[in-house]
Design a protein around this motif. Structure first.
Motif, PDB file in Angstrom:
ATOM      1  N   GLY A   1      63.068  90.489 -56.609  1.00  0.00           N
ATOM      2  CA  GLY A   1      63.842  90.400 -55.379  1.00  0.00           C
ATOM      3  C   GLY A   1      65.009  91.369 -55.415  1.00  0.00           C
ATOM      4  O   GLY A   1      65.101  92.239 -56.287  1.00  0.00           O
ATOM      5  N   MET A   2      65.912  91.208 -54.459  1.00  0.00           N
ATOM      6  CA  MET A   2      67.072  92.087 -54.367  1.00  0.00           C
ATOM      7  C   MET A   2      68.210  91.572 -55.239  1.00  0.00           C
ATOM      8  O   MET A   2      68.396  90.364 -55.390  1.00  0.00           O
ATOM      9  CB  MET A   2      67.553  92.168 -52.917  1.00  0.00           C
ATOM     10  CG  MET A   2      66.509  92.660 -51.939  1.00  0.00           C
ATOM     11  SD  MET A   2      66.193  94.424 -52.086  1.00  0.00           S
ATOM     12  CE  MET A   2      67.654  95.079 -51.279  1.00  0.00           C
ATOM     13  N   ALA A   3      68.991  92.492 -55.798  1.00  0.00           N
ATOM     14  CA  ALA A   3      70.230  92.103 -56.462  1.00  0.00           C
ATOM     15  C   ALA A   3      71.213  91.627 -55.399  1.00  0.00           C
ATOM     16  O   ALA A   3      71.161  92.053 -54.247  1.00  0.00           O
ATOM     17  CB  ALA A   3      70.807  93.283 -57.233  1.00  0.00           C
ATOM     18  N   GLY A   4      72.098  90.723 -55.792  1.00  0.00           N
ATOM     19  CA  GLY A   4      73.106  90.238 -54.857  1.00  0.00           C
ATOM     20  C   GLY A   4      72.863  88.836 -54.360  1.00  0.00           C
ATOM     21  O   GLY A   4      73.619  88.336 -53.523  1.00  0.00           O
ATOM     22  N   ILE A   5      71.819  88.180 -54.888  1.00  0.00           N
ATOM     23  CA  ILE A   5      71.578  86.792 -54.490  1.00  0.00           C
ATOM     24  C   ILE A   5      70.946  86.022 -55.651  1.00  0.00           C
ATOM     25  O   ILE A   5      70.107  86.544 -56.389  1.00  0.00           O
ATOM     26  CB  ILE A   5      70.685  86.696 -53.233  1.00  0.00           C
ATOM     27  CG1 ILE A   5      70.599  85.246 -52.740  1.00  0.00           C
ATOM     28  CG2 ILE A   5      69.307  87.283 -53.487  1.00  0.00           C
ATOM     29  CD1 ILE A   5      69.986  85.103 -51.356  1.00  0.00           C
ATOM     30  N   GLY A   6      71.419  84.806 -55.813  1.00  0.00           N
ATOM     31  CA  GLY A   6      70.861  83.876 -56.790  1.00  0.00           C
ATOM     32  C   GLY A   6      70.879  82.499 -56.160  1.00  0.00           C
ATOM     33  O   GLY A   6      71.096  82.356 -54.951  1.00  0.00           O
ATOM     34  N   ALA A   7      70.670  81.485 -56.974  1.00  0.00           N
ATOM     35  CA  ALA A   7      70.698  80.128 -56.427  1.00  0.00           C
ATOM     36  C   ALA A   7      71.081  79.129 -57.504  1.00  0.00           C
ATOM     37  O   ALA A   7      70.699  79.276 -58.674  1.00  0.00           O
ATOM     38  CB  ALA A   7      69.346  79.750 -55.834  1.00  0.00           C
ATOM     39  N   LEU A   8      71.848  78.137 -57.094  1.00  0.00           N
ATOM     40  CA  LEU A   8      72.120  76.965 -57.920  1.00  0.00           C
ATOM     41  C   LEU A   8      71.360  75.803 -57.305  1.00  0.00           C
ATOM     42  O   LEU A   8      71.546  75.476 -56.130  1.00  0.00           O
ATOM     43  CB  LEU A   8      73.615  76.647 -57.959  1.00  0.00           C
ATOM     44  CG  LEU A   8      73.986  75.353 -58.701  1.00  0.00           C
ATOM     45  CD1 LEU A   8      73.647  75.467 -60.189  1.00  0.00           C
ATOM     46  CD2 LEU A   8      75.466  75.022 -58.514  1.00  0.00           C
ATOM     47  N   ILE A   9      70.496  75.204 -58.103  1.00  0.00           N
ATOM     48  CA  ILE A   9      69.703  74.053 -57.669  1.00  0.00           C
ATOM     49  C   ILE A   9      70.222  72.836 -58.421  1.00  0.00           C
ATOM     50  O   ILE A   9      70.435  72.893 -59.637  1.00  0.00           O
ATOM     51  CB  ILE A   9      68.210  74.287 -57.970  1.00  0.00           C
ATOM     52  CG1 ILE A   9      67.714  75.543 -57.236  1.00  0.00           C
ATOM     53  CG2 ILE A   9      67.379  73.069 -57.581  1.00  0.00           C
ATOM     54  CD1 ILE A   9      66.344  76.019 -57.689  1.00  0.00           C
TER      55      ILE A   9
END
Length: 368
Positions: free
Chosen positions: A195-203
């Motif tokens: 995917g693109m750099a600049g995004i992640g997620a906390l689940i």
């Protein structure tokens, strides 16, 4: 003409999937999910669809877990750790976890193989006041070592502790049933899986009280305010689905190439060491000690020869620092200073491996 470079640093970041055709319609819209007009509702729909698809791809029940989009895996780890005043982390964990813990007595030692010392973990958690949070990277980005997560969770739960799992390196590289981890929160990152750099997620479980991290307009459940990147979220979901669905083929492909590489290098130099080679590792990762050649020199010489490798985690703003992971494993100073990381990907071929081993021999023969 562009210089030919063989990329062997996939744990740092992965080439982006070809997303343009599937996303070009979205790109033309003004995308602010907080707006109440048509375009805002459209953006909100795309964002929430991505949120739901990511949870479903990981096999997580959307009624049990929430997902907050972040700017990175680093930020996701920061949010989780800073939501608890009594957090612990492995000595080999990512800096985004370790640097949130100022009290060094809450750093959990590892063995010389890079695995958590469960007996010491029990001692650390015994009789602690506030509810603890145990943080652990499921797979280490430098050595590839996979932690015994079920044992860690079992010890943590027996001491009434919460568990945060950094899954940034394992998603798409290991065949993990994320619903079986029994953790309270986990972090993932888009650019590690195409995917693109600049995004992640906390689940996180809905009963895990996550503190507000960024104040403002109240986006992302009031935890991380700021206009969300809808396009990045949609690409994140698409890349994750592709990575998870192809994980078995991926593991077979890269593990075969890694074994070939380590075998060929062993024939070149009998004193070479592959750290944690006898442990369960990420199938694409090899941490290699080249005797008597400084890691910084290795990285630069490989670069000049047309190979992109690294000294370890690339999350230190371009700096070339020696590994805290290998130090935590109690390796000698010379061993630490002579070790680099090679990480393979779907685009790696056997020809690339053969060429790299030839370059490895050249760099080794230039020592002294």
């Amino acid at each position: 003409m562009k210089k030919k470079v063989i990329y062997l640093d996939y744990n740092s970041t992965s080439p982006c999937i070809d997303w343009y055709d599937s996303m070009k319609e979205i790109m033309l819209f003004p995308l602010n999910p907080s707006s109440i007009h048509y375009f805002g509702r459209f953006a909100k729909g795309v964002l929430e669809n991505a949120r739901r698809e990511i949870l479903q791809t990981l096999g997580l029940n959307i009624r049990e877990y929430s997902l907050v989009f972040t700017s990175s895996g680093t930020e996701a780890n920061n949010i989780a750790v800073n939501s608890c005043s009594n957090a612990y982390a492995l000595a080999t964990d990512h800096a985004s976890t370790l640097r949130c813990i100022e009290d060094t007595s809450r750093i959990i030692p590892v063995t010389c193989k890079g695995i958590v010392d469960l007996d010491l973990l029990k001692i650390l958690l015994k009789g602690r006041g506030d509810k603890p949070l145990v943080c652990v990277s499921l797979a280490n980005s430098e050595t590839g070592v996979v932690q015994p997560i079920r044992d860690i969770v079992s010890v943590a739960k027996s001491h009434d502790a919460l568990v945060h799992v950094d899954c940034v390196q394992c998603v798409g590289k290991l065949n993990v049933q994320f619903s079986d981890l029994d953790c309270d929160s986990m972090s993932i990152s888009s650019h590690k899986i195409g995917g693109m750099a600049g995004i992640g997620a906390l689940i996180f479980r809905k009963n895990f009280s996550i503190k507000t991290y960024t104040k403002g307009g109240g986006q992302e459940f009031g935890i991380r305010s700021g206009t969300e990147s809808v396009l990045h979220a949609a690409i994140f979901s698409q890349a994750l689905s592709k990575a998870v669905n192809n994980v078995r083929n991926y593991m077979q492909h890269v593990s075969k190439l890694r074994d070939i590489m380590e075998n060929l290098i062993s024939q070149v130099c009998e004193n070479v060491k592959f750290w944690c080679q006898d442990m369960e590792r990420l199938p694409n990762t090899s941490c290699i000690m080249m005797p008597y050649v400084d890691a910084k020199i290795q990285v630069m010489r490989f670069d000049m020869l047309g190979f992109a490798v690294s000294m370890g985690s690339a999350c230190s703003s371009g700096s070339m620092t020696y590994s805290h992971v290998l130090k935590a494993m109690q390796l000698s100073e010379d061993e630490i200073r002579s070790s680099i990381r090679v990480s393979l990907g779907y685009d790696t071929t056997e020809e690339h491996i053969v060429e790299f081993v030839k370059a490895w021999e050249v760099v080794y023969n230039q020592r002294g």
